[in-house]
Design a protein around this motif. Sequence first.
Motif, PDB file in Angstrom:
ATOM      1  N   LEU A 179       0.806  -1.220   0.000  1.00 36.24           N
ATOM      2  CA  LEU A 179       0.000   0.000   0.000  1.00 36.24           C
ATOM      3  C   LEU A 179       0.841   1.273   0.000  1.00 36.24           C
ATOM      4  O   LEU A 179       0.421   2.295  -0.549  1.00 36.24           O
ATOM      5  CB  LEU A 179      -0.923   0.020   1.223  1.00 36.24           C
ATOM      6  CG  LEU A 179      -2.041  -1.015   1.257  1.00 36.24           C
ATOM      7  CD1 LEU A 179      -2.853  -0.873   2.538  1.00 36.24           C
ATOM      8  CD2 LEU A 179      -2.958  -0.875   0.057  1.00 36.24           C
ATOM      9  N   ALA A 183      -0.730   3.455  -2.931  1.00 36.72           N
ATOM     10  CA  ALA A 183      -1.870   4.159  -2.348  1.00 36.72           C
ATOM     11  C   ALA A 183      -1.443   5.398  -1.562  1.00 36.72           C
ATOM     12  O   ALA A 183      -1.890   6.514  -1.842  1.00 36.72           O
ATOM     13  CB  ALA A 183      -2.664   3.205  -1.450  1.00 36.72           C
ATOM     14  N   TRP A 187      -1.747   9.523  -2.612  1.00 35.99           N
ATOM     15  CA  TRP A 187      -2.342  10.574  -1.787  1.00 35.99           C
ATOM     16  C   TRP A 187      -1.361  11.721  -1.552  1.00 35.99           C
ATOM     17  O   TRP A 187      -1.716  12.891  -1.642  1.00 35.99           O
ATOM     18  CB  TRP A 187      -2.811  10.001  -0.446  1.00 35.99           C
ATOM     19  CG  TRP A 187      -3.302  11.068   0.479  1.00 35.99           C
ATOM     20  CD1 TRP A 187      -2.693  11.547   1.608  1.00 35.99           C
ATOM     21  CD2 TRP A 187      -4.495  11.845   0.321  1.00 35.99           C
ATOM     22  NE1 TRP A 187      -3.425  12.552   2.168  1.00 35.99           N
ATOM     23  CE2 TRP A 187      -4.546  12.758   1.406  1.00 35.99           C
ATOM     24  CE3 TRP A 187      -5.523  11.852  -0.614  1.00 35.99           C
ATOM     25  CZ2 TRP A 187      -5.587  13.666   1.561  1.00 35.99           C
ATOM     26  CZ3 TRP A 187      -6.564  12.757  -0.449  1.00 35.99           C
ATOM     27  CH2 TRP A 187      -6.585  13.644   0.624  1.00 35.99           C
ATOM     28  N   TYR A 225      -8.042   1.561  -4.166  1.00 31.25           N
ATOM     29  CA  TYR A 225      -7.866   2.884  -3.558  1.00 31.25           C
ATOM     30  C   TYR A 225      -7.516   3.908  -4.627  1.00 31.25           C
ATOM     31  O   TYR A 225      -8.047   5.021  -4.654  1.00 31.25           O
ATOM     32  CB  TYR A 225      -6.761   2.842  -2.504  1.00 31.25           C
ATOM     33  CG  TYR A 225      -6.472   4.198  -1.892  1.00 31.25           C
ATOM     34  CD1 TYR A 225      -7.172   4.647  -0.775  1.00 31.25           C
ATOM     35  CD2 TYR A 225      -5.521   5.045  -2.457  1.00 31.25           C
ATOM     36  CE1 TYR A 225      -6.930   5.895  -0.228  1.00 31.25           C
ATOM     37  CE2 TYR A 225      -5.271   6.293  -1.927  1.00 31.25           C
ATOM     38  CZ  TYR A 225      -5.973   6.710  -0.814  1.00 31.25           C
ATOM     39  OH  TYR A 225      -5.740   7.961  -0.291  1.00 31.25           O
TER      40      TYR A 225
END
Length: 230
Positions: A179, A183, A187, A225
């Motif tokens: 992740l 992900a 972000w 995501y």
Amino acid sequence: WGGIIDGPADGDERTLRCWDAALSVPGDEDQIAIRPAGLFARRLFPVAVDATAVDATAVDAAAGGAGDAMAWIPSGTVLVTGGAEGTGAEVARSVARVGVHLLLTTQDPVEANELLADLADRGATAEIVCCDLADSAAVDRLLAQVPAERQLTAVIHAATVSGDRAIDTLTPAELTAVLRPKAVGAWNLHRLTTGLDLAAFVFCSSVVGVWGNAGQGAFAAANAYLDALA
């Protein structure tokens, strides 16, 4: 017949007739859309290219020729995360052209002399830097090193770690390892480039987030995501 029908299920008599018609479409049409104007099937059509808006290489690419430049990315710095290997390296080759500077990130130092030479042959300048995309401070420093005279014009997030494990066998550490770059990195890039005048912000996602191979628990979550954030 087998396929996908995209349409309302409102019980209206006209809609029901459309559903009946859609189900009677010949089997070579596997995706049908029901709309007020009738039934629609997927099609691709050629689009005229304005040669005054893009360079010759881009026109060649848009017309289906040998060129593979992404005409929608202007000159300047293009950040390609994970750009030193795999999908990221292929994206970098596609973007490379005269006037573009490629800032490629990797989590580990790699021997990339061949890639850099290839990008140079395509007319681009390029550099490879190590950056932990899940570290917001590191991403901030990465963006700060882009000079004003060669401002950031596009971000293409291709960094990834697959981690081939099923959900019930994943450890927290293994989930985190997958992740973090895709992900959390997405972000951080989104948050730290908000307000910049970018021509493009692109995520390289995977169908595994919706429908993919078994044993891709963490990778599926990371891509789901990414799709939601996009």
